[in-house]
Design a protein around this motif. Structure first.
Motif, short mmCIF file in Angstrom:
data_model
loop_
_atom_site.label_atom_id
_atom_site.label_comp_id
_atom_site.label_asym_id
_atom_site.label_seq_id
_atom_site.Cartn_x
_atom_site.Cartn_y
_atom_site.Cartn_z
N VAL A 25 18.65 -10.37 -1.40
CA VAL A 25 18.40 -11.25 -0.25
C VAL A 25 16.90 -11.34 -0.04
O VAL A 25 16.36 -12.42 0.21
N ALA A 26 16.23 -10.22 -0.14
CA ALA A 26 14.78 -10.17 -0.01
C ALA A 26 14.25 -9.11 -0.96
O ALA A 26 14.91 -8.09 -1.18
N GLU A 27 13.10 -9.39 -1.53
CA GLU A 27 12.50 -8.42 -2.45
C GLU A 27 10.98 -8.52 -2.34
O GLU A 27 10.42 -9.61 -2.35
N ALA A 28 10.35 -7.37 -2.20
CA ALA A 28 8.89 -7.28 -2.18
C ALA A 28 8.49 -6.32 -3.28
O ALA A 28 9.11 -5.27 -3.43
N ALA A 29 7.49 -6.67 -4.06
CA ALA A 29 7.06 -5.82 -5.16
C ALA A 29 5.54 -5.82 -5.25
O ALA A 29 4.90 -6.87 -5.12
N GLY A 30 4.98 -4.63 -5.46
CA GLY A 30 3.54 -4.50 -5.64
C GLY A 30 2.72 -4.96 -4.45
O GLY A 30 1.61 -5.46 -4.61
N ILE A 31 3.25 -4.78 -3.25
CA ILE A 31 2.57 -5.26 -2.05
C ILE A 31 1.36 -4.38 -1.73
O ILE A 31 1.48 -3.17 -1.57
N ILE A 32 0.21 -5.02 -1.65
CA ILE A 32 -1.04 -4.34 -1.27
C ILE A 32 -1.60 -5.07 -0.06
O ILE A 32 -1.68 -6.29 -0.04
N LYS A 33 -1.94 -4.29 0.96
CA LYS A 33 -2.54 -4.85 2.17
C LYS A 33 -3.69 -3.96 2.59
O LYS A 33 -3.53 -2.74 2.74
N ARG A 34 -4.85 -4.57 2.77
CA ARG A 34 -6.05 -3.85 3.21
C ARG A 34 -6.52 -4.40 4.54
O ARG A 34 -6.41 -5.60 4.80
N PHE A 35 -7.06 -3.53 5.35
CA PHE A 35 -7.74 -3.91 6.59
C PHE A 35 -9.15 -3.34 6.46
O PHE A 35 -9.36 -2.15 6.71
N GLY A 36 -10.08 -4.17 6.03
CA GLY A 36 -11.43 -3.67 5.73
C GLY A 36 -11.34 -2.73 4.54
O GLY A 36 -10.75 -3.06 3.52
N SER A 37 -11.90 -1.54 4.69
CA SER A 37 -11.85 -0.57 3.59
C SER A 37 -10.59 0.29 3.62
O SER A 37 -10.34 1.04 2.69
N MET A 38 -9.78 0.15 4.68
CA MET A 38 -8.56 0.94 4.79
C MET A 38 -7.41 0.24 4.06
O MET A 38 -7.16 -0.94 4.26
N VAL A 39 -6.73 0.97 3.18
CA VAL A 39 -5.59 0.44 2.45
C VAL A 39 -4.33 0.85 3.20
O VAL A 39 -4.00 2.02 3.29
#
Length: 114
Positions: A25-39
């Protein structure tokens, strides 16, 4: 109680005569999210099959809310793929890194004071 790798299950065992497995139904793969230098997310993934219920559990700052906000379209990931029913989201003016579209909700957003 030592550290051990979590185990996952892809659902009930497939036996003879069972219908073919449905697509996620839903699939997320290899999700990368950064906020400035914070991962906040580094390679996060989740696959949700029809009829499944999932819980995200972790310490404060583990990225649970960030992952949910990406799945619901409140934020776009910096990298990775997201699909719903096998197709990328596409009903929004917010472009993804891969050229698709992410759904965006404008509900409950405050406007800046003039």
């Amino acid at each position: 109680m030592g550290d051990r790798e979590p185990t996952t299950s892809s659902g009930p065992a497939q036996g003879g005569g069972c219908a073919p497995a449905a697509s996620p139904v839903a699939e997320a793969a290899g999700i990368i999210k950064r906020f400035g230098s914070m991962v906040a997310l580094d390679g996060a993934r989740i696959t949700i099959m029809p009829g499944e219920t999932h819980a995200l559990v972790g310490r404060n700052g583990a990225g649970k809310s960030t992952l949910v906000s990406i799945l619901t379209g409140l934020q776009a990931p910096d990298e990775g793929t997201l699909t719903f029913g096998g197709s990328p989201p596409h009903d929004s003016p917010t472009a993804t890194p891969g050229g698709g579209r992410w759904p965006v909700s404008t509900r409950n957003r405050r406007s800046s004071p003039s």
